[in-house]
Structures are given as C-alpha cells and as structure tokens.
Design an enzyme around this catalytic site. Structure first.
Site, PDB file in Angstrom:
ATOM      1  N   CYS A  60       0.815  -1.217   0.000  1.00 49.63           N
ATOM      2  CA  CYS A  60       0.000   0.000   0.000  1.00 49.63           C
ATOM      3  C   CYS A  60       0.848   1.265   0.000  1.00 49.63           C
ATOM      4  O   CYS A  60       0.451   2.287  -0.568  1.00 49.63           O
ATOM      5  CB  CYS A  60      -0.896   0.045   1.236  1.00 49.63           C
ATOM      6  SG  CYS A  60      -1.436  -1.530   1.865  1.00 49.63           S
ATOM      7  N   ASP A  92      -3.494  -3.001   7.586  1.00 51.77           N
ATOM      8  CA  ASP A  92      -4.511  -3.904   8.099  1.00 51.77           C
ATOM      9  C   ASP A  92      -4.366  -5.332   7.591  1.00 51.77           C
ATOM     10  O   ASP A  92      -4.626  -6.289   8.321  1.00 51.77           O
ATOM     11  CB  ASP A  92      -5.898  -3.371   7.737  1.00 51.77           C
ATOM     12  CG  ASP A  92      -6.252  -2.122   8.529  1.00 51.77           C
ATOM     13  OD1 ASP A  92      -5.372  -1.616   9.246  1.00 51.77           O
ATOM     14  OD2 ASP A  92      -7.390  -1.658   8.428  1.00 51.77           O
ATOM     15  N   LYS A 135      -6.119   3.360   7.324  1.00 54.93           N
ATOM     16  CA  LYS A 135      -6.244   4.408   8.344  1.00 54.93           C
ATOM     17  C   LYS A 135      -5.378   5.613   8.032  1.00 54.93           C
ATOM     18  O   LYS A 135      -5.573   6.690   8.606  1.00 54.93           O
ATOM     19  CB  LYS A 135      -5.880   3.862   9.724  1.00 54.93           C
ATOM     20  CG  LYS A 135      -6.622   2.601  10.116  1.00 54.93           C
ATOM     21  CD  LYS A 135      -8.115   2.737   9.968  1.00 54.93           C
ATOM     22  CE  LYS A 135      -8.824   1.411  10.107  1.00 54.93           C
ATOM     23  NZ  LYS A 135      -8.585   0.458   9.013  1.00 54.93           N
ATOM     24  N   SER A 481     -13.739  -5.179   8.080  1.00 54.61           N
ATOM     25  CA  SER A 481     -12.949  -4.642   6.986  1.00 54.61           C
ATOM     26  C   SER A 481     -13.874  -4.152   5.886  1.00 54.61           C
ATOM     27  O   SER A 481     -14.986  -4.666   5.704  1.00 54.61           O
ATOM     28  CB  SER A 481     -12.031  -5.732   6.446  1.00 54.61           C
ATOM     29  OG  SER A 481     -11.483  -5.370   5.211  1.00 54.61           O
TER      30      SER A 481
END
Length: 578
Positions: A60, A92, A135, A481
């Site tokens: 990510c 995550d 987040k 999620s």
C-alpha cells in the site's frame, strides 16, 4: 487558472515559517537549513510539508516515496521549498487476525498527531499529504483539517488485480481461500498459487475496501485533485498527479484557501453520498465523523447513515460486486460517479475544492460512458438505497452499521452464540463449532474494550470461504474490513466494555436484524436485562501501559468517530494563524 509562480510574492510576515526563517534572531535556525544544502532564496520561500506514510510494511505504501519526489518538483515549480517527512502506518492486511490489529485504528490518531506535531514544530506553511493504507488516508486528512494550512491530499493508488485461474483476484480472495481450505474446498497447492498471484504490484487493496473508499472521499470532499485517486500505484501518471498536487498547494497558499473552506457540512455530505453510491466501506462511518470533528462540525453515525439511506447504490465494485478499482479507473474514475450523482441532484455542486474551483466546475466536461456497467445510470441503480446501512434498536441504542452491497437477504433472526474475543470466534469458525442460522456475537472488541476496535476480516472471510457467509450473521462492537461481505454488523454501541447491551447477551438469546427497516434488537425483556446488568462487571484488558492504554483512556464512542481529543469546536487558536 493556476497563478504564475514567477509573479508571485508571498508575504512571509503572515506565514508560520517566519518563526524559523526571518530576522537576525533566527540565524541559528537558518544555519540548519544551510547544512541541508538549501539556498538563501529557498530558505525565505514558503516551507511546504510533504508528508507520506511510506514504509516497507506493505505494498500500500511502498510507492509513496517515489510519488513524494514528484510532489516536491511541483512545489518548487510553484515557488515553494518542499520539506519531506514520513509518519507511520499500520497495514490492516498484515495486522489482521491477531493482536496486531489492535494498533490499526489507533494508528489513525498517531498519524494525525505526528503530522500535526511535525508541522507545528517546524512551522511549515502548507501541506501535501500522501497516504496508501486504510487508516492513513483519514489520518492524513484529519491532520490537514486540524492544522488548517493550505493542503492537498493525494492517494498512493490501488494495486493491480491478480490473476488466478483466469479471473481477477484480490487479497480478499486469499482470506476467503483460508476458509475454503479449512472446509476442504481448496487444496493446499491452489491456496499457495492464489497467495502468490493475488497481489502483483505496489498499491492498496483493489476492491472498494477502506483505502479506495476513502480515496473516493478525498475527491468528493474536494481535498484531492480530480481523478488523482484513480490510476494504480505503479502507473507513471500518478507522478504527474503528484507534481500537479505540489503546484496546486502553492496556488492555494497564494489564494488563501484552507481545508476548512473545503471541508464543510455540505462537502462531508457529498463524501457520505459517494461512499453509499460506491458500496464503500463501513469504516467511513468512523472516519467521516472524525474528519468533521477536526473542523468543529458535528457529524455522527446516525447522520452518516441517514445520508446512506437516501442515496442510490450505483458502482458494481468488489467485495459486493464484480469489478475492481482498476476497472473504475478505466471508465473515467471517481469523476464519472460524481458526475452521475451531481446531475441527479444528489451532490452539492457549489462546494470549494483544491483546484480553486467548485465541484460542479471541476465536473463540467465529464461525460458518462455508455458502453460499460461498472457504474450504473440513476435510471437503473443496483439498489435505490446505498450499499451501507445504519441499524438501531435494543441491542445497539447508539447504532451499528452493515454493508449490504451484494447481499440478497437483508433480514435475519436467530439464536446468539457469544465470544468475548476475536480469537475465540475465529477458533470456533475454523473448527466449524457453530450452526447455520446462528448470530455470532464478538464483543469486548470496541474502541475501549479491545482496545483498538479490531477488524474481523479473518473470521468473516473464513465463514464466506466455508460457504456460510449468508447462512449466519455476525455482530460485533469492533469493526469489519471494507473487504468484508455477508451479514456482518459492526460498530455496535454502546460497546461491551462500557456495559452496552451487547455485554449482556447470553448464548441462545434471540437476535433479530432487519437491514431494510434499519433495526437490530435483542429479544430479551427489560426486566431480565436489568437483572443481568446488576451482575455485570467491567473488565480489564491486558493493555495497562503504553500506546494502547493511552488510546483506551482517551477514545470516545464509535458512533462519534472514535476520536481522542475535543476537536475544532474547543479550539482557542488554529495552527495556521500562529
């Protein structure tokens, strides 16, 4: 039109960086800048923070460092001096399914706080923030609104889809593959082949999960340049958007346009509408109130869910649909969805954006592509109400949230099977120690009770992989999620740790859920619940020191965004005005 940087004159006497660059008394400060190779001209230009969540924790964030270099070129082109810094992320997908997930939501606050502290400590005048994982997107946007210096947000980009047996796959297919393997529906060899193929590039998880949901929010809310959310992370066009973001923040500084001119009640409503229309993540129900809180605006889960309820569901994206983020990009990106909603009268077109133009002006030339079905026209929505629904009732007086995108059955009633931790629930699911028709209750996983309000993708994906995703319901005071599908209800409040009704449920109690009417009820008499409440005792977690103890001590309820400070309403000054 962008202002000509060659004709720009910035009045340093009105900028925060005057405190570190101007006057004889700042000679020691300037000596540090000379030590880093800055010229006298660069020192006396506006200092622009370029913040990223770059790290080697997950795909990510791995491309953010590259994109930051392009942002810095744009800042220089616009007459500013970029100062790059990084902050944390907790990814995550890797934190999922174990104690590490307790750090995830807490990391949102740490990101916002660390960006704030860096900007304050060094008196930077404006901010470009790049983020990739779930987040980190809201965390970066929260910092922008909190500081209220001219700011531009940029998403790091989605991952490319993997290919497995001729079909597009994402990491969610791997999580569900674990359940298929435990049910004897997938071989070990196939599971290994799937895990090796699912994530073929840099970028965030490829469906309409939390990262891509919040990327859509960044454009809808006006904090990101139009179409900057679309291109996958490996595409070089992302670098062009990064450079443009750097130039744009200098335009905003020259024009005096700040985040709180952009993040208003209307633009937050636009953001919630896009979440609903795209079948986005339930986590937006946490993040939108938290962003509003930074601006001193009141927006709770109830208000977000009311907006969801009046919004048509249009984008056929995973996990509820069949397409991935790359497919949305190919047909024109978030702007196409925004244009459909604007033309239908759903969006506030007069909201200011980081282009210096309104949302309506940004979308003026966008055309709806006819030869595609990634985004439906308003005349043929997937459903007339959004892909995310709020619930309230005796089990969740403060509310709860469920993602109904892709669900056929939206009503469920059955006996409870209770677990006081995610680990206990996953162990039962993995060994198939549950029955069809049950409502699995996972409690003491809320913001305070976890602490940290964990996501439950490992458990929900295992259920789906076993073929039971629509044959049981699952409720929790924790989170799900953005990749979760099935009858999975999160954010149940008040949470168990503070004595909410979910703490009082016993095995066999009947729970009824109606995602059409928006209700979730525990079919136990008030008298019986009162007897149980007298016997209930608050629990202590194992986290009695450190960051998670601090988080549990400060965090508020999920229905109000799980925030940890009083917010913009309590301010006596704003950083941008120092």
């Amino acid at each position: 039109m962008p202002l000509d940087s060659n004709r720009r004159v910035f009045d340093k006497s009105k900028l925060p960086s005057r405190h570190v660059t101007e006057g004889p008394e700042r000679a020691p400060h300037r000596s540090y800048y000379y030590a880093m190779g800055m010229t006298e001209r660069e020192i006396h230009q506006p200092l622009i923070g370029v913040a990223t969540c770059w790290n080697e924790a997950a795909p990510c964030n791995i491309a953010l460092n590259r994109q930051a270099q392009a942002v810095k070129i744009g800042v220089k082109d616009g007459g500013g001096s970029p100062r790059e810094f990084t902050t944390i992320t907790v990814t995550d997908g890797i934190a999922m399914g174990h104690q590490g997930m307790k750090s995830s939501l807490a990391s949102r606050e740490a990101i916002a706080d660390s960006v704030e502290l860096t900007m304050r400590g060094h008196c930077y005048d404006a901010l470009v923030g790049l983020a990739g994982c779930d987040k980190s997107l809201p965390g970066m946007m929260m910092a922008m609104v909190r500081l209220n210096v001219p700011s531009v947000f940029m998403y790091g980009g989605t991952i490319l889809p993997g290919k497995f047996k001729g079909r597009d796959v994402t990491v969610v297919d791997v999580f569900e593959g674990v359940g298929q393997y435990s049910a004897g529906k997938m071989s070990a060899a196939d599971l290994h082949e799937l895990e090796c193929a699912a994530c073929p590039s840099a970028g965030s998880c490829g469906g309409q999960y939390t990262a891509n949901t919040m990327a859509c929010v960044s454009e809808a809310m006006g904090l990101a340049l139009p179409n900057s959310a679309g291109a996958p992370a490996p595409y070089e066009s992302r670098d062009q958007y990064a450079a443009a973001s750097g130039r744009a923040v200098m335009d905003l500084l020259a024009l005096g346009i700040r985040p709180r001119d952009i993040v208003t009640r209307k633009s937050l409503e636009n953001a919630a509408i896009v979440v609903a229309a795209s079948g986005g993540s339930t986590n937006a129900g946490l993040h939108l109130p938290a962003i509003a809180h930074e601006a001193g605006l009141k927006m709770d889960l109830d208000e977000v869910c009311r907006i969801f309820k009046r919004t048509p569901y249009l984008a056929d994206l995973k996990p509820g649909g069949k397409y991935v983020a790359l497919d949305l990009y190919k047909i024109g990106g978030v702007s196409v969805l925004l244009k459909v909603l604007l033309d239908g009268g759903y969006l506030h077109g007069d909201c200011m954006t980081v282009t210096g133009k309104t949302l309506e002006e940004n979308l003026r030339d966008v055309k709806f592509p006819a030869d595609q079905d990634v985004i439906r026209p308003l005349s043929n929505p997937i459903s007339k109400t959004g892909g995310v629904v709020g619930l309230k009732g005796s089990l969740a007086p403060d509310g709860a949230i469920v993602k109904v995108a892709g669900m056929k059955n939206k009503v469920f009633r059955g006996p409870a099977r209770c677990f006081d931790s995610e680990e206990a629930a996953f162990a039962a699911v993995d060994k198939k120690k549950y029955k069809q028709g049950e409502v699995l209750v996972i409690r003491y996983e809320g913001p305070k009770g976890g602490p940290g309000m964990r996501e439950m993708l490992s458990t929900t994906a295992a259920l789906y992989g076993q073929g039971m995703g629509d044959k049981v319901a699952l409720i929790t005071d924790g989170r799900f999620s953005g990749a979760t599908r099935g009858f999975c209800i999160g954010h149940v409040g008040p949470e168990a740790a503070v004595g909410g009704p979910i703490a009082l449920v016993k095995n066999g109690d009947i729970i009824s859920i109606d995602a059409v009417k928006g209700t979730i009820n525990l079919e136990v008499s008030k008298a019986e619940l009162a007897r149980r409440r007298k016997k209930w005792k608050a629990r202590k977690t194992d986290y009695q020191a450190g960051a998670l103890w601090k988080y549990a001590a400060l965090v508020g309820p999920a229905s109000k965004g799980a925030v940890t400070h009083p917010g913009g309403k309590a301010e006596t000054h704003v950083y941008a005005d120092i």
